[in-house]
Scaffold this motif. Structure first.
Motif, PDB file in Angstrom:
ATOM      1  N   LYS A   1       0.840  -1.196   0.000  1.00  0.00           N
ATOM      2  CA  LYS A   1       0.000   0.000   0.000  1.00  0.00           C
ATOM      3  C   LYS A   1       0.873   1.243   0.000  1.00  0.00           C
ATOM      4  O   LYS A   1       1.779   1.380   0.825  1.00  0.00           O
ATOM      5  CB  LYS A   1      -0.907  -0.016   1.234  1.00  0.00           C
TER       6      LYS A   1
ATOM      7  N   VAL B   1      -3.524   3.643  -1.441  1.00  0.00           N
ATOM      8  CA  VAL B   1      -3.758   2.784  -2.609  1.00  0.00           C
ATOM      9  C   VAL B   1      -3.067   1.434  -2.436  1.00  0.00           C
ATOM     10  O   VAL B   1      -1.841   1.367  -2.262  1.00  0.00           O
ATOM     11  CB  VAL B   1      -3.250   3.457  -3.898  1.00  0.00           C
TER      12      VAL B   1
ATOM     13  N   ILE C   1      -1.702  -1.217  -4.358  1.00  0.00           N
ATOM     14  CA  ILE C   1      -1.325  -1.196  -5.769  1.00  0.00           C
ATOM     15  C   ILE C   1      -1.695  -2.487  -6.493  1.00  0.00           C
ATOM     16  O   ILE C   1      -1.854  -2.490  -7.720  1.00  0.00           O
ATOM     17  CB  ILE C   1       0.168  -0.882  -5.964  1.00  0.00           C
ATOM     18  N   ASN C   2      -1.849  -3.582  -5.755  1.00  0.00           N
ATOM     19  CA  ASN C   2      -2.153  -4.853  -6.410  1.00  0.00           C
ATOM     20  C   ASN C   2      -3.632  -5.022  -6.737  1.00  0.00           C
ATOM     21  O   ASN C   2      -4.027  -6.040  -7.306  1.00  0.00           O
ATOM     22  CB  ASN C   2      -1.645  -6.010  -5.549  1.00  0.00           C
ATOM     23  N   THR C   3      -4.448  -4.031  -6.385  1.00  0.00           N
ATOM     24  CA  THR C   3      -5.852  -4.044  -6.797  1.00  0.00           C
ATOM     25  C   THR C   3      -6.058  -3.262  -8.094  1.00  0.00           C
ATOM     26  O   THR C   3      -7.159  -3.261  -8.638  1.00  0.00           O
ATOM     27  CB  THR C   3      -6.748  -3.431  -5.704  1.00  0.00           C
ATOM     28  N   LEU C   4      -5.001  -2.601  -8.571  1.00  0.00           N
ATOM     29  CA  LEU C   4      -5.113  -1.777  -9.775  1.00  0.00           C
ATOM     30  C   LEU C   4      -5.001  -2.633 -11.036  1.00  0.00           C
ATOM     31  O   LEU C   4      -4.297  -3.647 -11.052  1.00  0.00           O
ATOM     32  CB  LEU C   4      -4.012  -0.711  -9.795  1.00  0.00           C
ATOM     33  N   SER C   5      -5.670  -2.202 -12.096  1.00  0.00           N
ATOM     34  CA  SER C   5      -5.477  -2.828 -13.396  1.00  0.00           C
ATOM     35  C   SER C   5      -4.068  -2.523 -13.891  1.00  0.00           C
ATOM     36  O   SER C   5      -3.397  -1.623 -13.371  1.00  0.00           O
ATOM     37  CB  SER C   5      -6.501  -2.293 -14.400  1.00  0.00           C
TER      38      SER C   5
ATOM     39  N   ALA D   1      -3.852   1.114 -14.934  1.00  0.00           N
ATOM     40  CA  ALA D   1      -3.899   2.032 -13.795  1.00  0.00           C
ATOM     41  C   ALA D   1      -2.615   1.948 -12.971  1.00  0.00           C
ATOM     42  O   ALA D   1      -2.122   2.956 -12.456  1.00  0.00           O
ATOM     43  CB  ALA D   1      -5.107   1.713 -12.916  1.00  0.00           C
ATOM     44  N   LEU D   2      -2.042   0.739 -12.866  1.00  0.00           N
ATOM     45  CA  LEU D   2      -0.792   0.571 -12.129  1.00  0.00           C
ATOM     46  C   LEU D   2       0.349   1.278 -12.848  1.00  0.00           C
ATOM     47  O   LEU D   2       1.181   1.940 -12.210  1.00  0.00           O
ATOM     48  CB  LEU D   2      -0.478  -0.913 -11.956  1.00  0.00           C
TER      49      LEU D   2
ATOM     50  N   ARG E   1       0.102   3.882 -14.700  1.00  0.00           N
ATOM     51  CA  ARG E   1      -0.122   5.312 -14.494  1.00  0.00           C
ATOM     52  C   ARG E   1       0.256   5.730 -13.072  1.00  0.00           C
ATOM     53  O   ARG E   1       0.912   6.748 -12.861  1.00  0.00           O
ATOM     54  CB  ARG E   1      -1.593   5.642 -14.787  1.00  0.00           C
ATOM     55  N   PHE E   2      -0.117   4.911 -12.093  1.00  0.00           N
ATOM     56  CA  PHE E   2       0.207   5.215 -10.702  1.00  0.00           C
ATOM     57  C   PHE E   2       1.720   5.200 -10.489  1.00  0.00           C
ATOM     58  O   PHE E   2       2.277   6.094  -9.856  1.00  0.00           O
ATOM     59  CB  PHE E   2      -0.462   4.188  -9.784  1.00  0.00           C
TER      60      PHE E   2
END
Length: 209
Positions: free
Chosen positions: A60, A64, A66-70, A73-74, A76-77
């Motif tokens: 986290k 966020v 991070i492992n829940t992001l597509s 999206a990852l 971009r993050f």
């Protein structure tokens, strides 16, 4: 804020499962992760950056997970909020120092006026070579460029992979001071992984793998 909990990773079904200690960093806190080669230091760094997907556990950054992001999206993050200093320089050899910095900003989706870019390069003592190509730089200048590229987009988290292990004592101290100064300026968490025990005294938080 950075939080890691119950984190593990396995490269293949026949290889050992790597398990990592829990980590909790408040804003601006720094962490040194020590360990010999092969214990999983770089793996942990790549898990923190979202470059690898854990077998289980939480990574986290801020609020966020991070492992829940597509994947999109990852990417971009990561581009906006994570900076990385690699062992090997990843600058584009066809571009100048300044063009590499501007390319990093472009891919992060952030902007910075030229004056502020030149201030950063000046702080890192590479302002005089801003129009030089990568193959014209010394090893020390390349390392400073790597730090500039990691910090120019003002990330929340800076991850440094063996930034001092190949340096003599003087340059080791210089690079470490630059990392700490830029992290402080950007109110970023700094995580350094290394087997270089010379820098242990510069960190309050130390984990040995």
């Amino acid at each position: 804020m950075v939080e890691i909990r119950n984190l593990s990773f396995q490269y293949a079904s026949h290889t050992p499962v790597l398990r990592f200690p829990d980590i909790h960093l408040k804003e601006k806190e720094r962490l040194l992760i020590l360990g010999r080669s092969g214990v999983g230091k770089t793996t942990l760094l790549h898990l923190m950056a979202g470059l690898l997907t854990p077998k289980e556990g939480l990574v986290k950054i801020g609020d966020v997970d991070i492992n829940t992001l597509s994947d999109r999206a990852l990417d971009r993050f990561r581009g906006r909020h994570i900076g990385m200093v690699f062992q090997n320089n990843h600058a584009l050899r066809s571009l100048t120092v300044l063009e590499n910095i501007k390319a990093r900003l472009f891919f992060s989706g952030k902007s910075m006026v030229d004056k502020d870019i030149e201030t950063l390069l000046g702080q890192l003592q590479i302002g005089d070579c801003k129009n030089q190509k990568i193959n014209e730089l010394s090893v020390g200048q390349l390392q400073r460029l790597g730090i500039a590229m990691a910090f120019v987009h003002r990330p929340r988290l800076l991850l440094a992979d063996e930034p001092t292990s190949s340096l003599d004592d003087l340059n080791c101290a210089t690079v470490l001071q630059l990392l700490k100064q830029q992290a402080e300026k950007n109110k970023a968490n700094l995580v350094v992984i290394t087997h270089d025990k010379r820098i242990k005294s510069a960190f309050k938080n130390v984990i040995t793998l």
